[in-house]
Design an enzyme around this catalytic site. Structure first.
Site, PDB file in Angstrom:
ATOM      1  N   ASP A   3      -7.519  -1.048 -11.286  1.00 33.04           N
ATOM      2  CA  ASP A   3      -8.481  -1.546 -10.297  1.00 33.04           C
ATOM      3  C   ASP A   3      -9.698  -0.646 -10.236  1.00 33.04           C
ATOM      4  O   ASP A   3     -10.735  -0.921 -10.842  1.00 33.04           O
ATOM      5  CB  ASP A   3      -7.796  -1.644  -8.931  1.00 33.04           C
ATOM      6  CG  ASP A   3      -8.718  -2.102  -7.819  1.00 33.04           C
ATOM      7  OD1 ASP A   3      -9.915  -2.313  -8.065  1.00 33.04           O
ATOM      8  OD2 ASP A   3      -8.257  -2.244  -6.673  1.00 33.04           O
ATOM      9  N   GLU A  18       0.167  -0.477  -9.624  1.00 30.62           N
ATOM     10  CA  GLU A  18      -1.295  -0.598  -9.628  1.00 30.62           C
ATOM     11  C   GLU A  18      -1.965   0.742  -9.349  1.00 30.62           C
ATOM     12  O   GLU A  18      -1.630   1.429  -8.384  1.00 30.62           O
ATOM     13  CB  GLU A  18      -1.760  -1.625  -8.587  1.00 30.62           C
ATOM     14  CG  GLU A  18      -3.271  -1.786  -8.560  1.00 30.62           C
ATOM     15  CD  GLU A  18      -3.754  -2.984  -7.765  1.00 30.62           C
ATOM     16  OE1 GLU A  18      -4.964  -3.054  -7.475  1.00 30.62           O
ATOM     17  OE2 GLU A  18      -2.924  -3.863  -7.439  1.00 30.62           O
ATOM     18  N   LYS A  52       0.841  -1.190   0.000  1.00 34.36           N
ATOM     19  CA  LYS A  52       0.000   0.000   0.000  1.00 34.36           C
ATOM     20  C   LYS A  52       0.883   1.249   0.000  1.00 34.36           C
ATOM     21  O   LYS A  52       1.550   1.568   0.980  1.00 34.36           O
ATOM     22  CB  LYS A  52      -0.935  -0.003   1.208  1.00 34.36           C
ATOM     23  CG  LYS A  52      -1.989  -1.099   1.139  1.00 34.36           C
ATOM     24  CD  LYS A  52      -2.840  -0.955  -0.119  1.00 34.36           C
ATOM     25  CE  LYS A  52      -3.801  -2.100  -0.324  1.00 34.36           C
ATOM     26  NZ  LYS A  52      -4.574  -1.969  -1.564  1.00 34.36           N
ATOM     27  N   LYS A 105     -13.029  -6.779  -8.365  1.00 37.73           N
ATOM     28  CA  LYS A 105     -13.692  -6.826  -7.063  1.00 37.73           C
ATOM     29  C   LYS A 105     -15.171  -7.137  -7.265  1.00 37.73           C
ATOM     30  O   LYS A 105     -15.887  -6.399  -7.950  1.00 37.73           O
ATOM     31  CB  LYS A 105     -13.515  -5.493  -6.324  1.00 37.73           C
ATOM     32  CG  LYS A 105     -12.087  -5.244  -5.835  1.00 37.73           C
ATOM     33  CD  LYS A 105     -12.013  -3.937  -5.061  1.00 37.73           C
ATOM     34  CE  LYS A 105     -10.706  -3.833  -4.291  1.00 37.73           C
ATOM     35  NZ  LYS A 105      -9.528  -3.680  -5.165  1.00 37.73           N
TER      36      LYS A 105
END
Length: 367
Positions: A241, A218, A165, A265
């Site tokens: 994403d 990402e 992250k 997701k």
């Protein structure tokens, strides 16, 4: 078969690490998850879970799940839950947008379809394409040395893929990426996930500073166009994403060569029906996927496992065992991590049984 009642449960999911940090100073300490039970006139019940990642990640939030279900419920009573296409058309006619609120209805209907046919969901989603699924571990945003130590600890548990992250200060993020890549084996995969947190000039600095490393980038920026701009500036493999949220955005990304990998997701796109469609589009165009969700516990993890198990291994970049992050079990029969991998149960439907002593009484019921 007819839907006779919807029960909605709310459950808190505290984290083993105490806190999960990601881009721009966002964090969560206790996740607010919603569990849906759909009861039918034939005595079968279907279950699903939806757990947004706070309220500042995607256009979704925990109270919105339950408000959306309240809006949808009157339109669902009396419907055939096994006619999942009609269920989704009914929801779209009753409530425009809000796919995350519709997702638990769609997933619970898939669970019912599995139970009614006696088949595990992975069979209904395309059949077993692999025996088990490789997992990644998300590394919460902290100082570089702490993140490196955590990666070493999780590598000892069998993980070989790590999602770092970042998306904070660019200088700090450059240090984080270098420090964590240095402690990994050459065969381990590292993804630097900015979760939309960098501006374009920050992202350009970061990808330039890590150009010599074996690392994936990402979702560096907020918009699709900004991300594509960074994609054109780096030879590093690229993951999208947040901006890939419908089949249409996926088709655009494929046509414009905007990514090498997609993070799919399930609740973000509206449930298993849309996720399966997007999965199949990715496979047809040679795009591997991280198959996961925004967050969740045992029921979400089971849902991920079934979609991932029915996806060919070469197109399953990774998946997520969210139930290993938390301290509370909400269902028995959920997948368990073994050496960095998990699998979906061979029992009908999702193969889980909710633990109602943990869920408590419904916070809302509709009949």
């Amino acid at each position: 078969m007819k839907i006779t009642k919807l029960n909605v449960y709310q459950v808190d999911l505290p984290l083993k690490e105490g806190r999960y940090n990601w881009s721009n100073g966002n964090f969560v300490e206790v996740f607010d998850s919603t569990v849906l039970e759909i009861q039918t006139d034939e005595g079968l019940s279907g279950y699903a879970e939806c757990c947004p990642l706070g309220s500042a990640y995607l256009p979704s939030f925990a109270l919105g799940v339950r408000a959306g279900l309240a809006e949808l419920a009157p339109h669902l009573i009396g419907q055939d839950p096994l006619n999942i296409g009609q269920i989704n058309r009914t929801m779209d006619a009753a409530l425009r947008g809000h796919p995350y609120a519709k997702a638990p209805v769609d997933i619970a209907c898939w669970d019912l379809l599995g139970k009614a046919t006696g088949l595990p969901l992975y069979v209904l989603l395309g059949g077993a394409a692999q025996d088990d699924v490789v997992l990644y571990r998300a590394i919460s945003q902290e100082d570089p040395d702490t993140m490196a130590r955590k990666i070493e600890g999780y590598a000892a548990e069998g993980y070989t893929k790590f999602q770092l992250k970042v998306g904070g200060d660019a200088n700090d993020d450059i240090e984080r990426i270098h420090a964590t890549r240095a402690v990994l084996k050459p065969t381990d995969l590292l993804v630097a996930d900015a979760n939309t947190g960098w501006t374009r000039h920050e992202a350009a600095r970061v990808v330039g500073a890590i150009a010599g490393l074996d690392v994936y980038v990402e979702q560096p920026c907020l918009t699709y166009e900004e991300c594509v701009s960074i994609r054109r500036r780096t030879p590093l493999p690229f993951v999208l994403d947040e901006v890939i949220d419908t089949p249409n955005t996926l088709v655009r990304g494929i046509a414009e060569d905007a990514m090498d990998v997609v993070n799919l997701k399930i609740s973000k796109v509206g449930g298993l029906s849309q996720a399966r469609l997007m999965r199949d589009l990715c496979v047809a165009h040679g795009i591997p996927m991280t198959i996961e969700d925004t967050w969740g516990g045992d029921i979400t993890t089971a849902t991920i496992a079934h979609l991932a198990r029915s996806t060919p291994a070469e197109f399953t970049f990774s998946a997520t065992d969210f139930n290993s992050y938390g301290t509370v079990a909400i269902a028995s029969g959920a997948p368990e991590r073994v050496d960095g991998r998990m699998t979906a149960a061979d029992r009908p439907g999702l193969g889980i049984t909710p633990i109602f002593d943990t869920l408590g009484d419904p916070v809302a019921s509709y009949s």
